[in-house]
Write a protein that holds these residues in place. Structure first.
Motif, PDB file in Angstrom:
ATOM      1  N   MET A   1       0.846  -1.190   0.187  1.00 51.16           N
ATOM      2  CA  MET A   1      -0.015   0.092  -0.062  1.00 51.16           C
ATOM      3  C   MET A   1       0.806   1.345   0.027  1.00 51.16           C
ATOM      4  N   LYS A   2       0.283   2.140  -0.819  1.00 55.46           N
ATOM      5  CA  LYS A   2       1.400   3.610  -0.742  1.00 55.46           C
ATOM      6  C   LYS A   2       1.077   4.263   0.474  1.00 55.46           C
ATOM      7  N   SER A   3       2.250   4.605   1.132  1.00 57.51           N
ATOM      8  CA  SER A   3       2.153   5.339   2.097  1.00 57.51           C
ATOM      9  C   SER A   3       2.738   6.910   2.210  1.00 57.51           C
ATOM     10  N   CYS A   4       2.532   7.581   0.965  1.00 54.86           N
ATOM     11  CA  CYS A   4       3.048   8.781   1.055  1.00 54.86           C
ATOM     12  C   CYS A   4       2.493   9.436  -0.426  1.00 54.86           C
ATOM     13  N   VAL A   5       2.102  10.640  -0.222  1.00 52.93           N
ATOM     14  CA  VAL A   5       1.704  11.469  -1.377  1.00 52.93           C
ATOM     15  C   VAL A   5       2.446  12.688  -1.254  1.00 52.93           C
ATOM     16  N   ASP A   6       3.445  12.874  -2.308  1.00 52.25           N
ATOM     17  CA  ASP A   6       4.048  14.104  -2.429  1.00 52.25           C
ATOM     18  C   ASP A   6       3.808  14.966  -3.857  1.00 52.25           C
ATOM     19  N   HIS A   7       4.156  16.227  -3.898  1.00 54.57           N
ATOM     20  CA  HIS A   7       4.111  17.031  -5.084  1.00 54.57           C
ATOM     21  C   HIS A   7       5.104  18.310  -5.025  1.00 54.57           C
ATOM     22  N   MET A   8       5.683  18.311  -5.988  1.00 51.57           N
ATOM     23  CA  MET A   8       6.574  19.595  -6.065  1.00 51.57           C
ATOM     24  C   MET A   8       5.818  20.829  -6.744  1.00 51.57           C
ATOM     25  N   LEU A   9       5.925  21.720  -6.303  1.00 50.04           N
ATOM     26  CA  LEU A   9       5.654  23.002  -7.005  1.00 50.04           C
ATOM     27  C   LEU A   9       6.142  24.294  -6.592  1.00 50.04           C
ATOM     28  N   ASP A  10       6.196  25.371  -7.199  1.00 47.73           N
ATOM     29  CA  ASP A  10       6.761  26.588  -7.006  1.00 47.73           C
ATOM     30  C   ASP A  10       5.896  27.311  -6.361  1.00 47.73           C
ATOM     31  N   MET A  11       6.339  27.868  -4.957  1.00 44.66           N
ATOM     32  CA  MET A  11       5.678  28.761  -4.151  1.00 44.66           C
ATOM     33  C   MET A  11       6.277  30.181  -4.297  1.00 44.66           C
ATOM     34  N   GLU A  12       5.698  31.093  -3.905  1.00 46.77           N
ATOM     35  CA  GLU A  12       6.298  32.493  -3.937  1.00 46.77           C
ATOM     36  C   GLU A  12       6.330  33.058  -2.520  1.00 46.77           C
ATOM     37  N   LEU A 108      -4.394  17.823  -1.869  1.00 47.39           N
ATOM     38  CA  LEU A 108      -4.898  17.345  -0.823  1.00 47.39           C
ATOM     39  C   LEU A 108      -5.932  16.348  -1.211  1.00 47.39           C
ATOM     40  N   CYS A 109      -6.689  16.365  -2.290  1.00 47.12           N
ATOM     41  CA  CYS A 109      -7.656  15.165  -2.772  1.00 47.12           C
ATOM     42  C   CYS A 109      -6.866  13.922  -2.831  1.00 47.12           C
ATOM     43  N   ARG A 110      -5.661  13.892  -3.308  1.00 53.80           N
ATOM     44  CA  ARG A 110      -4.724  12.587  -3.205  1.00 53.80           C
ATOM     45  C   ARG A 110      -4.450  12.160  -1.957  1.00 53.80           C
ATOM     46  N   THR A 111      -4.298  13.125  -0.795  1.00 50.80           N
ATOM     47  CA  THR A 111      -4.128  12.592   0.382  1.00 50.80           C
ATOM     48  C   THR A 111      -5.474  12.041   0.912  1.00 50.80           C
ATOM     49  N   TYR A 112      -6.477  12.719   0.679  1.00 48.28           N
ATOM     50  CA  TYR A 112      -7.895  12.251   1.137  1.00 48.28           C
ATOM     51  C   TYR A 112      -8.336  10.681   0.506  1.00 48.28           C
ATOM     52  N   ARG A 113      -7.778  10.474  -0.656  1.00 47.50           N
ATOM     53  CA  ARG A 113      -8.051   9.187  -1.119  1.00 47.50           C
ATOM     54  C   ARG A 113      -7.149   8.138  -0.636  1.00 47.50           C
ATOM     55  N   LEU A 114      -5.877   8.628  -0.069  1.00 48.06           N
ATOM     56  CA  LEU A 114      -5.092   7.645   0.772  1.00 48.06           C
ATOM     57  C   LEU A 114      -5.811   7.330   2.070  1.00 48.06           C
ATOM     58  N   VAL A 115      -5.972   8.392   2.896  1.00 48.55           N
ATOM     59  CA  VAL A 115      -6.601   8.568   4.076  1.00 48.55           C
ATOM     60  C   VAL A 115      -7.589   9.259   4.229  1.00 48.55           C
ATOM     61  N   PRO A 116      -8.911   8.798   4.163  1.00 53.49           N
ATOM     62  CA  PRO A 116      -9.936   9.584   4.214  1.00 53.49           C
ATOM     63  C   PRO A 116     -10.397  10.302   5.177  1.00 53.49           C
ATOM     64  N   PRO A 117     -10.975  11.350   5.377  1.00 55.16           N
ATOM     65  CA  PRO A 117     -11.280  12.035   6.444  1.00 55.16           C
ATOM     66  C   PRO A 117     -12.081  11.281   7.568  1.00 55.16           C
ATOM     67  N   GLY A 118     -11.775  11.654   8.707  1.00 53.50           N
ATOM     68  CA  GLY A 118     -12.435  10.758   9.814  1.00 53.50           C
ATOM     69  C   GLY A 118     -11.821   9.253  10.161  1.00 53.50           C
ATOM     70  N   SER A 119     -10.835   8.862   9.107  1.00 53.84           N
ATOM     71  CA  SER A 119     -10.069   7.497   9.244  1.00 53.84           C
ATOM     72  C   SER A 119      -8.632   7.470   9.620  1.00 53.84           C
ATOM     73  N   GLU A 120      -8.250   8.794  10.134  1.00 55.25           N
ATOM     74  CA  GLU A 120      -6.862   9.134  10.307  1.00 55.25           C
ATOM     75  C   GLU A 120      -6.428   8.029  11.240  1.00 55.25           C
ATOM     76  N   SER A 121      -7.420   7.885  12.492  1.00 55.54           N
ATOM     77  CA  SER A 121      -6.970   6.996  13.659  1.00 55.54           C
ATOM     78  C   SER A 121      -6.669   5.668  13.233  1.00 55.54           C
ATOM     79  N   ASP A 122      -7.386   5.147  11.988  1.00 58.54           N
ATOM     80  CA  ASP A 122      -7.183   4.057  11.625  1.00 58.54           C
ATOM     81  C   ASP A 122      -5.707   3.876  10.864  1.00 58.54           C
ATOM     82  N   ALA A 123      -5.167   4.752  10.332  1.00 59.69           N
ATOM     83  CA  ALA A 123      -4.026   4.741   9.903  1.00 59.69           C
ATOM     84  C   ALA A 123      -2.860   4.660  10.750  1.00 59.69           C
ATOM     85  N   LEU A 124      -2.952   5.084  12.245  1.00 62.48           N
ATOM     86  CA  LEU A 124      -2.048   5.242  13.196  1.00 62.48           C
ATOM     87  C   LEU A 124      -1.813   3.805  13.581  1.00 62.48           C
TER      88      LEU A 124
END
Length: 138
Positions: A1-12, A108-124
């Protein structure tokens, strides 16, 4: 199972005089810390500068002004050029950064597909973490 979601972007980075400096930034979300997001700011002088704060705070900040203290977040503009503003404060100073809001929302949508809102404690893995703590961190 994937355990990380990352993305590079340029902030200012926005100076008080309105001068903008591009800061390559990695957005990072890990299932090992499902309540938090990490922003890694890449700087040729200081290397990586991490900021960690609540994923819920970032999500709320994409819709309405949010946060107090060290992290404040708010959206501006209209699509497709809307921006997300982050005001980060520390004892060493503060930084006002902007990012393309649609890019942050997609990540953020990708993070919520990995760990849906309300299920964070299940991932711990509290049993393993508690066992390590009681065993002196080994």
């Amino acid at each position: 199972m994937k355990s990380c979601v990352d993305h590079m972007l340029d902030m200012e980075l926005v100076s008080p005089l309105g001068v903008r400096v591009v800061v390559p930034t990695q957005l990072l979300y890990r299932t090992q810390d499902p309540l938090a997001v990490e922003l890694l700011f890449h700087n040729s002088v200081h290397g990586l500068t991490p900021w960690i704060f609540a994923r819920d705070l970032l999500t709320e900040g994409t819709r309405t002004p949010s946060g107090s203290g060290d992290v404040r977040i708010w959206p501006t503009g209209s699509r497709p050029t809307s921006l997300l503003h982050l005001l980060l404060s520390s004892p060493h100073g503060s930084a006002h950064l902007t990012a393309p809001l649609p890019a942050v929302e997609r990540w953020l949508c990708r993070t919520y597909r990995l760990v849906p809102p309300g299920s964070e404690s299940d991932a711990l893995d509290l049993d393993t973490d508690l066992g390590r703590f009681l065993d002196g961190g080994r």
